[in-house]
Design a protein around this motif. Structure first.
Motif, short mmCIF file in Angstrom:
data_model
loop_
_atom_site.label_atom_id
_atom_site.label_comp_id
_atom_site.label_asym_id
_atom_site.label_seq_id
_atom_site.Cartn_x
_atom_site.Cartn_y
_atom_site.Cartn_z
N MET A 1 -35.25 10.49 -65.40
CA MET A 1 -35.00 12.01 -66.08
C MET A 1 -36.16 12.79 -66.30
SD MET A 1 -31.54 11.94 -67.97
CE MET A 1 -29.79 11.49 -67.04
N ASP A 2 -37.29 12.08 -66.94
CA ASP A 2 -38.47 12.65 -67.45
C ASP A 2 -39.26 13.60 -66.32
OD1 ASP A 2 -38.14 11.98 -69.75
OD2 ASP A 2 -39.21 10.14 -69.73
N LEU A 3 -39.17 12.86 -64.98
CA LEU A 3 -40.08 13.02 -63.94
C LEU A 3 -39.12 14.53 -63.31
CD1 LEU A 3 -40.92 10.08 -61.85
CD2 LEU A 3 -42.52 11.87 -62.84
N PHE A 4 -37.55 14.17 -63.47
CA PHE A 4 -36.88 15.51 -62.95
C PHE A 4 -37.19 16.75 -63.97
CE2 PHE A 4 -32.84 17.59 -63.41
CZ PHE A 4 -32.51 17.94 -62.08
N ARG A 5 -37.22 16.38 -65.17
CA ARG A 5 -37.02 17.76 -66.12
C ARG A 5 -38.51 18.29 -65.77
NH1 ARG A 5 -33.92 16.73 -71.35
NH2 ARG A 5 -31.92 16.27 -70.56
N GLN A 6 -39.81 17.46 -65.73
CA GLN A 6 -40.93 17.93 -65.62
C GLN A 6 -41.02 18.77 -64.06
OE1 GLN A 6 -43.31 17.76 -67.97
NE2 GLN A 6 -44.46 19.23 -66.58
N PHE A 7 -40.60 18.27 -63.17
CA PHE A 7 -40.19 18.93 -61.83
C PHE A 7 -39.93 20.30 -62.13
CE2 PHE A 7 -38.27 19.89 -57.76
CZ PHE A 7 -39.47 19.73 -56.88
N VAL A 8 -38.74 20.35 -62.72
CA VAL A 8 -37.91 21.52 -62.88
C VAL A 8 -38.84 22.57 -63.50
CG1 VAL A 8 -35.95 22.66 -63.86
CG2 VAL A 8 -35.58 20.76 -62.77
N ARG A 9 -39.56 22.10 -64.56
CA ARG A 9 -40.38 23.18 -65.27
C ARG A 9 -41.59 23.59 -64.44
NH1 ARG A 9 -39.58 19.61 -69.62
NH2 ARG A 9 -37.99 20.44 -71.01
N ASP A 10 -42.15 22.66 -63.62
CA ASP A 10 -43.48 22.96 -62.91
C ASP A 10 -42.93 24.03 -61.55
OD1 ASP A 10 -44.85 21.42 -64.02
OD2 ASP A 10 -44.80 19.61 -62.47
N GLN A 11 -41.89 24.01 -61.28
CA GLN A 11 -41.23 24.85 -60.10
C GLN A 11 -40.87 26.14 -60.79
OE1 GLN A 11 -41.23 24.11 -56.86
NE2 GLN A 11 -42.53 22.45 -57.52
N ASN A 12 -40.91 26.31 -62.06
CA ASN A 12 -40.71 27.65 -62.75
C ASN A 12 -39.18 27.87 -62.56
OD1 ASN A 12 -41.41 29.79 -64.24
ND2 ASN A 12 -42.43 31.13 -62.54
N ILE A 13 -38.13 26.93 -62.48
CA ILE A 13 -36.80 27.45 -62.49
C ILE A 13 -35.92 27.08 -63.64
CG2 ILE A 13 -36.52 27.39 -59.64
CD1 ILE A 13 -36.03 24.52 -60.03
N TYR A 14 -36.80 26.70 -64.33
CA TYR A 14 -36.08 25.92 -65.97
C TYR A 14 -35.75 27.43 -66.55
CZ TYR A 14 -35.17 23.71 -70.28
OH TYR A 14 -34.65 23.14 -71.49
#
Lengths: 301, 422
Positions: free
Chosen positions: B309-322
């Motif tokens: 879940m941590d990696l998933f959340r980080q990925f969503v933030r990095d991709q600027n879609i959060y």
């Protein structure tokens, strides 16, 4: 056997029980129904069967279920090697029909737990452990045995029970059991014991361990079980191990240090141990106002 | 027992009540109950309750229902009178409320079920709605009667929806009595942080179970008809070389190709995390899967970012879609036009979204195109089915593709199992 007698027998077997458990066992016994016991791992489901065997003075026949368990492992199997040898030896025999008939007789039948339990001259307690691990097909196969106390062997015919065993099925609810199986059973759900019951179990099983230590262990285990963050809740066997380990190490009081050193006896995975360590650190930092080393010996479980 | 007939009749009635509450109770259970009461006696209420529970309830869930029905059925005479009095008062109040509802909602087009919801509201709440209606009533017939009419209608509809949610949540309390069952039946979006590890544990348990069931099912499916010589001869060695049992080659199972399109905007984030984790852990469900995440824009997630879940959340933030809005049309158009094409005849497209999107007509057109390209389109919707009637976008999208309600882990497990099984 009446309820009071059953309770006496359970007492004699040194088993700690409550009224609900005793009444449920009594109902299953009186109605002659198999007893299906569900509950989390380590609450004492298997122990019920063992204790009932002792209380009823019967032999315990145990069948451990697993994925892929089939009739040949659970009910019977023909002794193929012996049959083939017999064919070789009696090759020259005139009466071929008699030879064929003799090949499917008791002499070549290997009894597995289910058959053993119903062919026994004296009634037994049959424990079918972790039925949820067996396949659905096996569950369906059990229905005939549980409802009619008989099994069918194609080569022999239907075998009726000589004596009716007291059947105990246990399940950890890894998968839902079929409605048909449930309907044939009396049902018992065992929860983790409360502090008083846990203490009574510790006292009964470990009479040599200091009562104060037992009380502290029971409290600590209850707290661990109530924690949402702990994934694998400690079982009764683990709390017994823990108390015994503390006693063997000569520890008379469950101090934070003792807790940390022996947590491995009660928590069995890395995530839970990490959560436990974090909670301990938080407790020391805030609740007593002292740091760990100056804590004055009181414990934080 | 002084009069066996009376008790048998009472027990038979009790059995009917349990059956009405969903317990599978047959004549055998009633006969068992009669028999056991002759042994246990009727002196101790708790003993009677335990004995009957053992006979009637065959699971933890049924035990909870049994306790509720038993406590309502076997009560003292005084408590019964008190209860009857309370019930009468309640029914009288309800009749008055229904009358008020009929008067207040006359000519508004609300269904009988919605009128019932209105009647179930508190008196203050009904008064508040009446005040709003009164305030705007005088404006009706002026400049834009349709606009005011719609406004009043939407205010009432919203209040009724809230009332329905309130009533359903009250019903969910039963499941919450049991901590083990609680999380299974609760809205995924409302899990507290501390409950997430437990929920993940439950997901792992359920997916292991489903994988096991699927493997067993496939193992037991009919063989291909071709003899497996190697296994037959090996098995024959056990019986001195006699080929006692023939072994056949298994049928080759073709698994599906999954394409997951996950809404990660605002409120959908937590649901998508759980649903993804679930589907990914079902290794028996599909051969391969590709995961696309979208809010206003769309991006493909790699396997590494879905590990936890941590990696998933980080990925969503990095991709600027959060924390962005939702544009389903753009996301679906991307899937339809991307090269190499993610969708094909052997693909099942799973959409994880609550149907809220900007530019709905474009989204519908894109969904129709995606449906044409993919073998199958299934929509997993975190909104409970009972509320679909109130949300227009749900009705519109559910007309285009199969929509399944997955507001709880239990629903999600059922949907994933059906998906894998089909």
């Amino acid at each position: 056997m009446e309820l009071t007698e059953l309770k006496q027998e359970l007492d004699q077997a040194n088993y700690i029980y409550d009224d609900t458990l005793a009444t449920t066992l009594y109902v299953a016994l009186k109605l002659g129904r198999p007893l299906l016991i569900e509950g989390a791992a380590g609450v004492g489901k298997t122990e019920v069967a063992k204790v009932m065997a002792a209380a009823l003075d019967r032999e315990l026949v145990r069948m451990q279920c697993y994925e892929g368990l089939d009739e040949s492992k659970a009910l019977y199997e023909w002794n193929y090697q012996k049959q083939l040898l017999s064919i070789q030896v009696n090759m020259s025999s005139e009466d071929k029909d008699a030879l064929t008939k003799s090949l499917f007789s008791d002499e070549y039948l290997l009894e597995r737990p289910l058959l053993k339990s119903i062919r026994s001259r004296r009634p037994v307690v049959l424990l079918i452990d972790e039925i949820d691990k067996a396949d659905e097909e096996f569950e369906a196969f059990l229905l005939e045995l549980l409802s009619d106390m008989q099994v069918s062997i194609p080569e022999v015919g239907t075998i009726r029970a000589n004596t009716v065993p007291f059947v105990v099925l246990t399940s950890n609810r890894a998968r839902p059991l079929s409605e048909a199986l449930r309907r044939r059973c009396a049902y018992l759900y065992i929860e983790y014991p409360d502090v008083e019951k846990e203490l009574a179990i510790l006292r009964a099983k470990l009479p040599h361990v200091d009562d104060r230590l037992c009380h502290q262990v029971a409290l600590a285990v209850a707290k661990l079980r109530s924690s949402e963050a702990i994934l694998k809740k400690p079982s009764i066997a683990e709390s017994l191990d823990w108390a015994a380990a503390l006693d063997a190490l000569g520890i008379r009081e469950l101090t934070p240090d003792a807790l940390r050193q022996t947590a491995g006896f009660v928590l069995k995975n890395a995530e839970d141990l990490n959560v436990f360590d974090q909670e301990q650190e938080e407790d020391h930092a805030c609740s007593c106002g002292h740091h760990d080393h100056h804590c004055g010996g009181h414990h934080h479980v | 027992m002084s009069d066996g007939g009376v008790y048998s009749e009472k027990l038979s009635y009790f059995s009917r009540m349990l059956r009405r509450e969903g317990l599978s109770v047959g004549p055998q259970e009633t006969a068992d109950a009669c028999e056991i009461l002759t042994h246990v006696g009727l002196e101790d209420r708790e003993s009677v309750k335990t004995a009957l529970r053992t006979v009637y309830a065959k699971s933890r869930e049924e035990q909870l229902t049994f306790d509720r029905v038993f406590d309502g059925f076997f009560i003292s005479e005084e408590a019964m009178r008190e209860q009857a009095k309370r019930q009468m008062e309640k029914e009288q109040q309800m009749a008055e409320a229904r009358q008020e509802a009929r008067e207040d909602l006359q000519g508004t087009g609300f269904s009988e079920q919605q009128k019932e919801l209105y009647a179930a509201m508190s008196a203050e709440q009904r008064q508040r709605l009446r005040d709003i209606k009164k305030k705007f009533d005088k404006d009706l017939g002026r400049n834009n009667p349709g606009l005011y009419g719609n406004f009043i209608h939407s205010v009432f509809a919203r209040a009724m929806l809230e009332q329905q949610m309130l009533m359903e949540n009250a019903g969910a309390d039963v499941a919450e009595l049991d901590p083990e069952l609680g999380l299974l039946y609760r809205d995924i979006g409302q899990f507290k942080d501390v409950e997430i590890p437990k929920a993940i544990h439950i997901i792992q348990d359920i997916s292991r179970k489903i994988n096991g069931e699927l493997t067993a099912k496939r193992k037991n499916k009919a063989h291909s008809g071709k003899l497996d010589f190697r296994r037959t001869i090996r098995k024959g060695l056990e019986t001195g070389g006699s080929l006692y049992r023939l072994k056949y080659r298994r049928k080759r199972q073709r698994k599906k190709h999954l394409v997951l399109l996950c809404d990660v905007s605002g409120s959908m984030m937590q649901f998508s995390e759980f649903a993804l984790r679930f589907i990914q852990s079902l290794n028996q469900a599909s051969d391969s899967s590709r995961v696309f995440l979208f809010s206003e824009s769309v991006t493909e997630a790699d396997a590494f970012s879905l590990q936890n879940m941590d990696l998933f959340r980080q990925f969503v933030r990095d991709q600027n879609i959060y924390g962005k809005g939702t544009d389903l049309g753009t996301a679906l158009s991307h899937l339809c036009t991307a090269k190499p094409a993610p969708l094909g005849a052997a693909t099942t497209l799973l959409i994880l979204s609550d149907t809220k999107t900007i530019d709905q007509p474009r989204a519908i057109a894109a969904l129709q195109e995606a449906k044409r390209q993919a073998g199958k389109v299934i929509w997993l919707n975190p909104i409970p089915e009972s509320k679909w009637g109130y949300i227009r976008s749900v009705q519109v999208f559910s007309n285009v593709c199969t929509m399944v309600s997955c507001s709880t882990l239990h629903d999600l497990a059922q949907a994933c199992k059906r998906l894998a099984d089909s």
